[in-house]
Design a protein around this motif. Structure first.
Motif, PDB file in Angstrom:
ATOM      1  N   GLY A 208     -24.268 -21.080 -13.412  1.00  0.00           N
ATOM      2  CA  GLY A 208     -22.864 -21.434 -13.247  1.00  0.00           C
ATOM      3  C   GLY A 208     -22.521 -22.620 -14.125  1.00  0.00           C
ATOM      4  N   SER A 209     -21.216 -22.874 -14.253  1.00  0.00           N
ATOM      5  CA  SER A 209     -20.765 -23.971 -15.108  1.00  0.00           C
ATOM      6  C   SER A 209     -20.494 -25.245 -14.318  1.00  0.00           C
ATOM      7  CB  SER A 209     -19.511 -23.555 -15.877  1.00  0.00           C
ATOM      8  OG  SER A 209     -19.812 -22.494 -16.763  1.00  0.00           O
ATOM      9  N   TYR A 210     -19.602 -25.164 -13.327  1.00  0.00           N
ATOM     10  CA  TYR A 210     -19.344 -26.344 -12.485  1.00  0.00           C
ATOM     11  C   TYR A 210     -18.649 -25.925 -11.204  1.00  0.00           C
ATOM     12  CZ  TYR A 210     -15.257 -26.034 -15.632  1.00  0.00           C
ATOM     13  OH  TYR A 210     -14.206 -25.590 -16.400  1.00  0.00           O
ATOM     14  N   SER A 211     -18.584 -26.857 -10.265  1.00  0.00           N
ATOM     15  CA  SER A 211     -18.141 -26.562  -8.903  1.00  0.00           C
ATOM     16  C   SER A 211     -16.618 -26.564  -8.774  1.00  0.00           C
ATOM     17  CB  SER A 211     -18.732 -27.592  -7.940  1.00  0.00           C
ATOM     18  OG  SER A 211     -18.361 -28.893  -8.345  1.00  0.00           O
ATOM     19  N   TYR A 212     -16.133 -25.873  -7.745  1.00  0.00           N
ATOM     20  CA  TYR A 212     -14.705 -25.892  -7.399  1.00  0.00           C
ATOM     21  C   TYR A 212     -14.562 -25.522  -5.935  1.00  0.00           C
ATOM     22  CZ  TYR A 212     -14.443 -20.749  -7.463  1.00  0.00           C
ATOM     23  OH  TYR A 212     -14.622 -19.399  -7.185  1.00  0.00           O
ATOM     24  N   ASP A 213     -13.329 -25.716  -5.391  1.00  0.00           N
ATOM     25  CA  ASP A 213     -13.070 -25.462  -3.970  1.00  0.00           C
ATOM     26  C   ASP A 213     -12.726 -24.004  -3.726  1.00  0.00           C
ATOM     27  OD1 ASP A 213     -12.965 -28.194  -2.507  1.00  0.00           O
ATOM     28  OD2 ASP A 213     -11.846 -28.550  -4.351  1.00  0.00           O
ATOM     29  N   LEU A 214     -13.521 -23.351  -2.884  1.00  0.00           N
ATOM     30  CA  LEU A 214     -13.238 -21.972  -2.486  1.00  0.00           C
ATOM     31  C   LEU A 214     -12.165 -21.932  -1.400  1.00  0.00           C
ATOM     32  CD1 LEU A 214     -16.872 -20.534  -2.240  1.00  0.00           C
ATOM     33  CD2 LEU A 214     -15.123 -19.822  -3.879  1.00  0.00           C
ATOM     34  N   VAL A 215     -11.484 -20.810  -1.302  1.00  0.00           N
ATOM     35  CA  VAL A 215     -10.457 -20.623  -0.277  1.00  0.00           C
ATOM     36  C   VAL A 215     -11.078 -20.771   1.114  1.00  0.00           C
ATOM     37  CG1 VAL A 215      -8.777 -19.009   0.701  1.00  0.00           C
ATOM     38  CG2 VAL A 215      -9.163 -19.067  -1.778  1.00  0.00           C
ATOM     39  N   GLY A 216     -10.406 -21.556   1.963  1.00  0.00           N
ATOM     40  CA  GLY A 216     -10.811 -21.673   3.359  1.00  0.00           C
ATOM     41  C   GLY A 216     -11.944 -22.646   3.620  1.00  0.00           C
ATOM     42  N   LYS A 217     -12.437 -23.320   2.591  1.00  0.00           N
ATOM     43  CA  LYS A 217     -13.546 -24.256   2.776  1.00  0.00           C
ATOM     44  C   LYS A 217     -13.034 -25.693   2.648  1.00  0.00           C
ATOM     45  CE  LYS A 217     -16.289 -20.729   2.990  1.00  0.00           C
ATOM     46  NZ  LYS A 217     -16.738 -20.246   4.297  1.00  0.00           N
ATOM     47  N   PRO A 218     -13.587 -26.630   3.430  1.00  0.00           N
ATOM     48  CA  PRO A 218     -13.084 -28.005   3.407  1.00  0.00           C
ATOM     49  C   PRO A 218     -13.422 -28.740   2.112  1.00  0.00           C
ATOM     50  CG  PRO A 218     -15.010 -27.839   4.844  1.00  0.00           C
ATOM     51  CD  PRO A 218     -14.671 -26.442   4.413  1.00  0.00           C
ATOM     52  N   HIS A 219     -12.572 -29.718   1.752  1.00  0.00           N
ATOM     53  CA  HIS A 219     -12.777 -30.476   0.517  1.00  0.00           C
ATOM     54  C   HIS A 219     -13.932 -31.482   0.654  1.00  0.00           C
ATOM     55  CE1 HIS A 219     -11.711 -31.954  -3.422  1.00  0.00           C
ATOM     56  NE2 HIS A 219     -11.591 -33.187  -2.972  1.00  0.00           N
ATOM     57  N   ASN A 220     -14.360 -31.759   1.896  1.00  0.00           N
ATOM     58  CA  ASN A 220     -15.414 -32.776   2.066  1.00  0.00           C
ATOM     59  C   ASN A 220     -16.823 -32.232   1.800  1.00  0.00           C
ATOM     60  OD1 ASN A 220     -16.053 -31.232   4.284  1.00  0.00           O
ATOM     61  ND2 ASN A 220     -15.737 -32.846   5.815  1.00  0.00           N
ATOM     62  N   LEU A 221     -16.918 -31.004   1.301  1.00  0.00           N
ATOM     63  CA  LEU A 221     -18.244 -30.436   1.015  1.00  0.00           C
ATOM     64  C   LEU A 221     -18.967 -31.216  -0.088  1.00  0.00           C
ATOM     65  CD1 LEU A 221     -17.361 -26.634   1.103  1.00  0.00           C
ATOM     66  CD2 LEU A 221     -18.605 -27.928   2.845  1.00  0.00           C
ATOM     67  N   TYR A 222     -18.200 -31.756  -1.050  1.00  0.00           N
ATOM     68  CA  TYR A 222     -18.823 -32.549  -2.117  1.00  0.00           C
ATOM     69  C   TYR A 222     -19.546 -33.757  -1.513  1.00  0.00           C
ATOM     70  CZ  TYR A 222     -15.585 -29.892  -5.085  1.00  0.00           C
ATOM     71  OH  TYR A 222     -14.896 -28.890  -5.712  1.00  0.00           O
TER      72      TYR A 222
END
Length: 488
Positions: free
Chosen positions: A404-418
């Motif tokens: 993969g290239s880099y991370s992003y926010d999937l639908v329905g998942k919280p932003h605090n995962l990072y």
């Protein structure tokens, strides 16, 4: 080699790193896993804080998803190539400034397309007719307006949805915002560029989180000479083992034991894990005991996008003197764009940059077929395009070292995962762009998390030693040198 395995269990392995024998045996020790910007930053900081450090890297080079290729006879970044935030607040600015590395600014602040300004494009339809510049600008402004309408959709719906679904709702409510004909195709191109920013398709990008990333001021600057000089500078004097793919990390109260592919093991007080999110998702590294559920959930629930590059080296320039060439079409999947490196570097190079599903589909092709496909897109808009004399193709999605290239926010998942991905587990410390709360997907984000992981690790290990004042960490401010910036 097998007969020496037992004697190689400690960090001081002569075949990998030179300074170990000189250091005192009671020095705190750390294994850094992954030689991208985060891993190199962590290793640099811990080394400068008098720790024994060995860095294990699975590739035959350092840099990770930052890769400057010189096979054209000059530098071309086939991975990350921008400094996002051309300002003194950027943590990489002191190093870039000190090295005297020039930047070519491609956008100011708050550009609708993040890394480029509206006037830097020449767009064409698939018949090779150039789209009038005022139409390009007007659709760009309309796209900004449409995106701002999606914020109302976000506020009205408790449940998250994709950006694409939100756009559909906006057009249902506001038929006056719908575009037809050529304008519609230009809008699809803007959507295609947005997908390129996230390296993902609009039907997977979270409406709730898509604009939560912080952008440093100063716009975006291309590294004219590539990122290699920066990574080389940061890695100077470090003990780095290339071609060392980690397969197992065993954490114990007394330290960590790390196993590499050929069965050899390394032991230390702690480990900094700076491998890409795609590699963690693939579970190619076994953790014993297994990581806690909250950590595994963070790994599973963060998205990993794909954006690739196909770089063409030509005999001479035959294209317009703009930063980006684009093909507009009736869907974002059919749209495409080429970065004009000639404007920034003076070399006759165009870089085709597919993202999301298109990038995945192209990765299934041979390099020759992929280059042929990209050149066909160029011929649509410039029928007289001359054949390239050389080409390069990246494979960030299928490369076992990145996945993969880099991370992003999937639908329905919280932003605090990072943040959850960043939190240490016992004596394991995590770094990388996917652990950056404010700057995911960026080189300076990765670099910052490496420094944070190093400092967390230093504090934790020295607490255990009961010698908090024994070492003076070298994590202070660098002397500031102004950045060298050019523009159109």
């Amino acid at each position: 080699m097998e007969s020496r395995d037992q004697s190689n269990r400690q960090l001081g392995r002569a075949s990998c790193y030179s300074n170990a024998a000189k250091r005192q045996s009671y020095s705190p020790s750390v294994i850094v896993i992954g030689g991208g910007f985060a891993g190199i930053a962590a290793a640099r900081a811990l080394h400068d804080a008098s720790f024994q450090v060995v860095l294990l890297e699975s590739r035959d080079r350092i840099g990770g998803r930052v890769y400057t290729d010189y096979s054209f006879g000059f530098p071309v970044d086939m991975g990350a190539s921008w400094l996002h935030g051309v300002c003194k607040e950027n943590p990489l600015a002191p190093i870039i400034g000190r090295l005297g590395l020039p930047l070519y600014r491609t956008s100011g602040d708050n550009s609708v397309l993040y890394d480029h300004d509206l006037e830097s494009y020449a767009l064409f339809d698939t018949d090779g007719k150039q789209v009038p510049q005022d139409l390009v600008t007007n659709v760009g402004l309309a796209f900004e307006n449409i995106l701002s309408e999606t914020d109302k959709v976000r506020q009205e719906h408790k449940e998250d949805m994709s950006i694409l679904r939100a756009l559909d709702i906006v057009f249902e409510r506001r038929p006056d915002l719908r575009l037809e004909g050529l304008s519609y195709k230009v809008l699809q191109w803007y959507l295609c560029r947005m997908e390129g920013w996230f390296a993902a398709d609009a039907d997977t990008i979270s409406l709730r989180c898509w604009d939560q990333e912080e952008l440093l001021p100063g716009g975006h600057g291309l590294m004219v000479r590539g990122y290699r000089p920066v990574i080389n500078t940061l890695s100077k004097g470090l003990d780095i083992c290339l071609n060392h793919r980690v397969t197992k990390i065993d954490r114990r109260h007394s330290g960590v034991e790390v196993t590499v592919e050929d069965g050899r093991t390394f032991v230390a007080d702690a480990a900094v894990i700076a491998v890409p999110l795609g590699v963690l998702k693939a579970k190619s590294i076994k953790f014993e005991p297994k990581l806690p559920d909250w950590k595994e959930d963070a790994i599973a629930d963060l998205g990993v996008g794909i954006e690739n590059k196909i770089a063409f080296h030509f005999e001479k320039v035959f294209w317009p003197n703009v930063e980006f060439l684009g093909v507009v079409a009736s869907s974002s999947y059919e749209c495409s764009y080429f970065l004009n490196l000639h404007k920034a570097t003076g070399h006759p190079v165009l870089v085709y940059m597919p993202a999301g599903q298109l990038a995945r589909d192209i990765e299934k092709m041979s390099d020759e077929a992929a280059a042929s496909f990209a050149f066909m897109q160029l011929k649509k808009i410039l029928p007289d395009a001359s054949e390239p004399i050389q080409y390069l193709v990246s494979h960030w999605g299928t490369d076992v070292n990145s996945l993969g290239s880099y991370s992003y926010d999937l639908v329905g998942k919280p932003h605090n995962l990072y943040e959850r991905l960043r939190v240490p587990v016992d004596n394991l410390f995590f770094a990388g762009e996917a652990t950056s709360v404010d700057y995911p997907g960026s080189v300076h984000g990765a670099y910052s998390t490496g420094l944070m992981a190093a400092e967390d690790c230093r504090m934790r290990v020295l607490e255990r030693y009961g010698e908090m004042d024994l070492f003076n960490p070298a994590l202070g401010e660098e002397d500031s040198v102004p950045l060298l910036i050019s523009r159109m």
